[in-house]
Every structure is written in C-alpha cells, then in structure tokens.
Motif scaffolding. Structure first.
Motif, PDB file in Angstrom:
ATOM      1  N   GLY A  65     -62.983 -31.982 -12.945  1.00 21.08           N
ATOM      2  CA  GLY A  65     -63.132 -32.865 -11.793  1.00 21.08           C
ATOM      3  C   GLY A  65     -61.887 -33.685 -11.541  1.00 21.08           C
ATOM      4  O   GLY A  65     -60.815 -33.453 -12.115  1.00 21.08           O
ATOM      5  N   GLU A  66     -62.056 -34.683 -10.707  1.00 18.48           N
ATOM      6  CA  GLU A  66     -60.928 -35.498 -10.283  1.00 18.48           C
ATOM      7  C   GLU A  66     -60.627 -36.612 -11.281  1.00 18.48           C
ATOM      8  O   GLU A  66     -61.478 -37.435 -11.592  1.00 18.48           O
ATOM      9  N   ASN A  67     -59.435 -36.613 -11.822  1.00 13.83           N
ATOM     10  CA  ASN A  67     -58.907 -37.653 -12.697  1.00 13.83           C
ATOM     11  C   ASN A  67     -59.849 -37.999 -13.865  1.00 13.83           C
ATOM     12  O   ASN A  67     -60.252 -39.161 -14.031  1.00 13.83           O
ATOM     13  N   PRO A  68     -60.202 -37.030 -14.713  1.00 11.22           N
ATOM     14  CA  PRO A  68     -61.088 -37.327 -15.848  1.00 11.22           C
ATOM     15  C   PRO A  68     -60.472 -38.298 -16.848  1.00 11.22           C
ATOM     16  O   PRO A  68     -61.199 -38.981 -17.577  1.00 11.22           O
ATOM     17  N   ALA A  69     -59.140 -38.388 -16.888  1.00 14.32           N
ATOM     18  CA  ALA A  69     -58.489 -39.295 -17.837  1.00 14.32           C
ATOM     19  C   ALA A  69     -58.819 -40.754 -17.557  1.00 14.32           C
ATOM     20  O   ALA A  69     -58.767 -41.595 -18.457  1.00 14.32           O
ATOM     21  N   ALA A  70     -59.169 -41.069 -16.309  1.00 16.34           N
ATOM     22  CA  ALA A  70     -59.484 -42.444 -15.950  1.00 16.34           C
ATOM     23  C   ALA A  70     -60.767 -42.942 -16.619  1.00 16.34           C
ATOM     24  O   ALA A  70     -61.033 -44.143 -16.634  1.00 16.34           O
ATOM     25  N   LYS A  71     -61.550 -42.034 -17.183  1.00 14.36           N
ATOM     26  CA  LYS A  71     -62.817 -42.399 -17.806  1.00 14.36           C
ATOM     27  C   LYS A  71     -62.664 -42.745 -19.285  1.00 14.36           C
ATOM     28  O   LYS A  71     -63.648 -43.083 -19.942  1.00 14.36           O
ATOM     29  N   LYS A  91     -55.731 -31.398 -20.522  1.00 17.26           N
ATOM     30  CA  LYS A  91     -55.009 -30.166 -20.217  1.00 17.26           C
ATOM     31  C   LYS A  91     -56.006 -29.014 -20.095  1.00 17.26           C
ATOM     32  O   LYS A  91     -56.742 -28.730 -21.046  1.00 17.26           O
ATOM     33  N   GLY A  92     -56.020 -28.378 -18.915  1.00 15.05           N
ATOM     34  CA  GLY A  92     -56.903 -27.233 -18.725  1.00 15.05           C
ATOM     35  C   GLY A  92     -58.367 -27.540 -18.923  1.00 15.05           C
ATOM     36  O   GLY A  92     -59.102 -26.761 -19.544  1.00 15.05           O
TER      37      GLY A  92
END
Length: 222
Positions: A65-71, A91-92
């Motif tokens: 999905g969109e920008n999962p790192a923000a979670k 990554k991937g």
C-alpha cells in the motif's frame, strides 16, 4: 524468564530519556518469556496431524500500500546512552529490520507500530512470517491506557532456504513495567485494548542483525 536488559542506574537514565519519547513510542519491551511454535514450510497445516487447517488468520501488517513505513517507528538504546544501531526499511512489500547491537550500553534495538486499534478481541495469538539470522528476537504488545508491556521471544534460523513462521499465543506474553516483572493475574493482557505491536532484539550479543518480515497476522484457533 529472561533477565531484564536494564537495571539500577541504567534503568533510571533510560526512563528519564523515554519520558521525552512517550508521544512517539509509549514503552520499550523490557520483560518476557520464551515461547516458540514454528510453522513448517507446509504453512496452514496442523503441526501434529499434518492435516490442512481452515485459515482463521487476519492480516495486521503486510507492508504494502501507500507509504507503509509511516506506520512504524524505531527506538534504540541511544535514548539512554547506548551504542547500538538499528532501523527499518520497506523493500518489495517486506519490512527489513537491520542494524548492529552493542552490549556496552543498553544492547538493544527495536521497532514498533504507531498506536491504532488492532482488533484483537476474540483472537488467540499472533503470527509473524520472516527470514532471520540465527538470533533471538522479541515480539511485543502495548495496550492503550497502560504503561505495561507484554513480550514473548522467538528464535530465527540463519541462512534459511525459505520463510519461517512463528505462532505466538497471547497466553505466552508476560507483562512488565519499568523493568519489573508483573503478575499476569493482576495485569492481564486485554486483547481488545492492544494498540501497538513491535519487534525488539536484545539477546546480550554484539554484532549485526537482520530480520526480514513478510507479514504479521492475528489468528484464532476456533
């Protein structure tokens, strides 16, 4: 039960530092028990009978999905003067948790999800699908309105040819507060109040670590 990572003056310095981080990271995991139930490569089969089970799992994080790192957020032992390094990247559609621990200090690195309702009421545990490095990691849970943390350990295999799955029942998580072990009877884990989960490495070893996570699920045995 494993020893707590921080004692004495280190604990005091750590909690003074963590007070400044409460809005971002409620509490780092400090206590726990060892429990491990690996799923075989035949994922979805009863480990005793080998028969296929009905899938009662629900995805919590799959890093798509969109920008999962923000979670997610990172907390290392440098909050109390430690020297470990660690962090995560996506990554991937997989989360990569890497770094290096240094026991001349706190000796830990951790990541955790930002607070939100995880919908764990009526569920029996969590599952994490990963590729590891042979070191021991800790899966942690945090409830809303509570400073206690709940933690259970899982081992990883180095140079594994495929993914591993750790299946961790909620009954395996042990509570702690400011480095002190708490009674499970007095401080039960309330599944409907869990709002954050995470992974920590604190195995009293120096050196690099690498954990690749494909997904995290919650499951029901019913």
């Amino acid at each position: 039960i494993l020893d707590d990572p921080l004692t004495g003056s280190q604990t005091l310095l750590f909690w003074r530092a963590m007070t400044r981080f409460r809005t971002l990271v409620p509490t780092v995991f400090l206590s726990g028990v060892v429990f491990l139930a690996f799923a075989s490569p035949g994922e979805g089969k009863d480990p005793k009978t080998g028969k296929k089970q009905k899938d009662q799992s629900k995805i919590l994080f799959d890093f798509s999905g969109e920008n999962p790192a923000a979670k997610w957020v990172t907390v290392n032992d440098n909050v109390m003067g430690g020297r470990s390094k660690g962090g995560f990247s996506i990554k991937g559609d997989q989360l990569l948790f890497t770094g290096s621990t240094n026991t001349n200090g706190g000796g830990f690195s951790s990541i955790r999800s930002r607070p939100k309702s995880l919908g764990l009421a009526g569920r029996d545990g969590v599952m994490i699908r990963f590729k590891g490095d042979g070191r021991t990691y800790k899966f942690g849970l945090q409830m809303s309105g509570s400073r206690a943390t709940y933690r259970a350990d899982f081992d990883t295999k180095a140079a594994s040819k495929g993914w591993q799955v750790a299946r961790i029942p909620f009954d395996s998580f042990a509570p702690s507060w400011r480095g002190m072990k708490l009674s499970r009877d007095r401080y039960p884990l309330k599944r409907d109040k869990v709002e954050s989960l995470g992974v920590m490495i604190y195995d009293k070893k120096d050196g690099p670590f690498r954990l690749e996570v494909d997904w995290i699920k919650t499951y029901s045995d019913k």
